[in-house]
Scaffold this active site. Sequence first.
Site, PDB file in Angstrom:
ATOM      1  N   ARG A 137     -16.930   1.211  -2.454  1.00  0.00           N
ATOM      2  CA  ARG A 137     -15.834   2.047  -2.824  1.00  0.00           C
ATOM      3  C   ARG A 137     -15.785   3.110  -3.600  1.00  0.00           C
ATOM      4  O   ARG A 137     -15.149   3.217  -4.839  1.00  0.00           O
ATOM      5  CB  ARG A 137     -14.739   0.930  -3.452  1.00  0.00           C
TER       6      ARG A 137
ATOM      7  N   ARG B 265      -2.105 -10.901  -5.398  1.00  0.00           N
ATOM      8  CA  ARG B 265      -2.132  -9.516  -5.391  1.00  0.00           C
ATOM      9  C   ARG B 265      -1.413  -8.765  -4.334  1.00  0.00           C
ATOM     10  O   ARG B 265      -0.897  -7.971  -4.500  1.00  0.00           O
ATOM     11  CB  ARG B 265      -3.601  -9.078  -5.392  1.00  0.00           C
TER      12      ARG B 265
ATOM     13  N   ASN C 229       0.828  -1.208  -0.028  1.00  0.00           N
ATOM     14  CA  ASN C 229      -0.061   0.039  -0.052  1.00  0.00           C
ATOM     15  C   ASN C 229       0.732   1.250  -0.168  1.00  0.00           C
ATOM     16  O   ASN C 229       0.467   2.272  -0.267  1.00  0.00           O
ATOM     17  CB  ASN C 229      -1.019  -0.236   1.347  1.00  0.00           C
TER      18      ASN C 229
HETATM   19  C1  UD1 Z   1      -6.680   1.810   1.524  1.00  0.00           C
HETATM   20  C2  UD1 Z   1      -5.792   0.458   1.320  1.00  0.00           C
HETATM   21  C3  UD1 Z   1      -6.839  -0.646   1.672  1.00  0.00           C
HETATM   22  C4  UD1 Z   1      -7.294  -0.425   3.304  1.00  0.00           C
HETATM   23  C5  UD1 Z   1      -8.027   0.973   3.314  1.00  0.00           C
HETATM   24  C6  UD1 Z   1      -8.545   1.425   4.585  1.00  0.00           C
HETATM   25  C7  UD1 Z   1      -4.330   0.931  -0.440  1.00  0.00           C
HETATM   26  C8  UD1 Z   1      -4.002   0.532  -1.933  1.00  0.00           C
HETATM   27  N1  UD1 Z   1      -5.508   0.306  -0.112  1.00  0.00           N
HETATM   28  O1  UD1 Z   1      -7.868   1.727   0.495  1.00  0.00           O
HETATM   29  O2  UD1 Z   1      -5.877  -1.922   1.958  1.00  0.00           O
HETATM   30  O3  UD1 Z   1      -8.551  -1.355   3.565  1.00  0.00           O
HETATM   31  O4  UD1 Z   1      -7.131   2.011   2.759  1.00  0.00           O
HETATM   32  O5  UD1 Z   1      -7.406   1.222   5.420  1.00  0.00           O
HETATM   33  O6  UD1 Z   1      -3.614   1.707   0.055  1.00  0.00           O
HETATM   34  N2  UD1 Z   1     -14.632   6.341   1.176  1.00  0.00           N
HETATM   35  C9  UD1 Z   1     -15.496   7.447   0.846  1.00  0.00           C
HETATM   36  N3  UD1 Z   1     -15.347   8.241  -0.075  1.00  0.00           N
HETATM   37  C10 UD1 Z   1     -13.971   8.244  -1.023  1.00  0.00           C
HETATM   38  C11 UD1 Z   1     -12.946   7.376  -0.375  1.00  0.00           C
HETATM   39  C12 UD1 Z   1     -13.389   6.394   0.416  1.00  0.00           C
HETATM   40  O7  UD1 Z   1     -16.871   6.991   1.217  1.00  0.00           O
HETATM   41  O8  UD1 Z   1     -13.796   9.022  -1.883  1.00  0.00           O
HETATM   42  C13 UD1 Z   1     -14.843   5.465   2.227  1.00  0.00           C
HETATM   43  C14 UD1 Z   1     -14.605   4.164   1.960  1.00  0.00           C
HETATM   44  O9  UD1 Z   1     -15.533   3.367   1.156  1.00  0.00           O
HETATM   45  C15 UD1 Z   1     -14.258   3.236   3.282  1.00  0.00           C
HETATM   46  C16 UD1 Z   1     -13.528   4.292   4.066  1.00  0.00           C
HETATM   47  O10 UD1 Z   1     -13.941   5.579   3.398  1.00  0.00           O
HETATM   48  O11 UD1 Z   1     -15.421   3.073   3.828  1.00  0.00           O
HETATM   49  C17 UD1 Z   1     -11.920   4.314   3.957  1.00  0.00           C
HETATM   50  O12 UD1 Z   1     -11.497   4.189   2.649  1.00  0.00           O
HETATM   51  P1  UD1 Z   1     -10.212   4.519   1.766  1.00  0.00           P
HETATM   52  O13 UD1 Z   1      -9.362   4.943   3.414  1.00  0.00           O
HETATM   53  O14 UD1 Z   1     -10.289   5.544   1.159  1.00  0.00           O
HETATM   54  O15 UD1 Z   1      -9.494   3.092   1.322  1.00  0.00           O
HETATM   55  P2  UD1 Z   1      -8.413   3.088  -0.026  1.00  0.00           P
HETATM   56  O16 UD1 Z   1      -7.776   4.132   0.201  1.00  0.00           O
HETATM   57  O17 UD1 Z   1      -9.267   2.570  -1.251  1.00  0.00           O
END
Ligand code: UD1
Length: 419
Positions: A120, A398, A23
């Site tokens: 997501r 992955r 990550n």
């Molecule tokens: C990253 C990690 C993943 C980890 C996650 C949470 C990488 C490549 N992946 O994913 O392994 O499980 O952090 O620690 O680093 N959300 C929204 N709107 C947005 C973005 C996110 O509502 O625009 C929500 C998501 O649905 C989720 C929460 O915020 O409920 C946290 O997600 P996020 O921290 O963004 O996850 P990733 O960055 O995709």
Amino acid sequence: MDKILVHGGNGLAGSIKISGSKNSALPILAATLLTREPCTIHRVPDLSDTHYMLQILMHLGAQVERASGTVTVTAEKTDSVAPYDVVRKMRASVCVLGPLLGRCKEATVALPGGCVIGDRPIDLHLKGFEALGAAMRVQGGDVKVFAPKLNGAVINLRGKFGPTVLGTDNVMMAAVLAEGTTVIEGAAAEPEVCDLADFLNKMGAKIEGAGTRRLIIEGVKELHGAEHDIIPDRIEAGTFLVAGAIAGKGVTINRAEPQHLTAITNALTGCGFKIEAKKNSLTVLPNGVAKPLELETEPYPGFPTDMQAQMCALLSTTDGISVVTENVFPQRYMHVAELKRMGANMQLEGSTAVIQGVHRLTGAPVMASDLRASAALVLAGLKAEGITEVSRVYHIDRGYEHLDEKLSELGAHIERVKE
Ligand code: UD1
């Protein structure tokens, strides 16, 4: 397609080395698009996700050289369009949006679809770009962001499930080349965000506050090449600590960063395991009968959602009733039905799993649904009687560098076969 067969019952002992963080590597590789000069990144884990990211960079026009764990990327020129057929393989491809917007002032990336752990969205990423002055259009499954010029702004990135990791990364990567100062409130404080900020600062960016909820980014005119070592993968480390707890007689992880693992080691000591820490290593030891636990996933420094499935596997055989609540991705429970097929006794109540520990699990054919759920099934298989057949192993590949080989080194009886 490969599957993994785990012959349960072998105790694990010995030590393994932790790989570079997936990550961290993904956004750091994307950040190399911010400069024309070569960037050299060490300890890039050999995973299908890092291969996909390098494919995207090459598709955009970058030159990539890879020699074992060291990758050199030179993006003398870069296209600004990453189409669906390169992006769809990996959700984290979305983190090229920020650097492309920063450098080219426009970027088009296929919108990531949902995945088994939830829907997501990327609304917070887009909110951040908009605050920097970008307009956006969604068409034909792609999102296009564009701006004649990016201007620093005050942006709150906290969403209903807390801060966003890749959203913080993306907005930070666009803001480093904006004019003026950007303040990101509600920023993610994960070690991987700090690693990216460190790399960007080595490239000439001016970022303060990484590791806190408030990032201050003073925009610069351009960035230059840099060299960087990726931090150890705290989720791989946590997974091996849980493997040691489930089936170990003393398992040591080396080349780890114990400071990043506090929530995980606290959970394991809460369960009654003994943890011995040295500068870059941790050992997990059995310590009498394991105890049940109440656990909630939270953004860093809380207990990571990426370790929830593996903890469920451990707690499924821990005497007593454990309660696990998933606050980050409330639907992230695909492993529960599979663990039940192995004899686990767990019930889901909304985003909470109530786990009644059983004395034995039995091997069964089970299906991996996502990366961490797959790891949880392998861990459960270490303890189960008989053979656990985990199919759809590409999920594991992955994100875990040679998981089966490392478990074999510790004494597990595990084999990879073609389906
Ligand atoms: C990253 C990690 C993943 C980890 C996650 C949470 C990488 C490549 N992946 O994913 O392994 O499980 O952090 O620690 O680093 N959300 C929204 N709107 C947005 C973005 C996110 O509502 O625009 C929500 C998501 O649905 C989720 C929460 O915020 O409920 C946290 O997600 P996020 O921290 O963004 O996850 P990733 O960055 O995709």
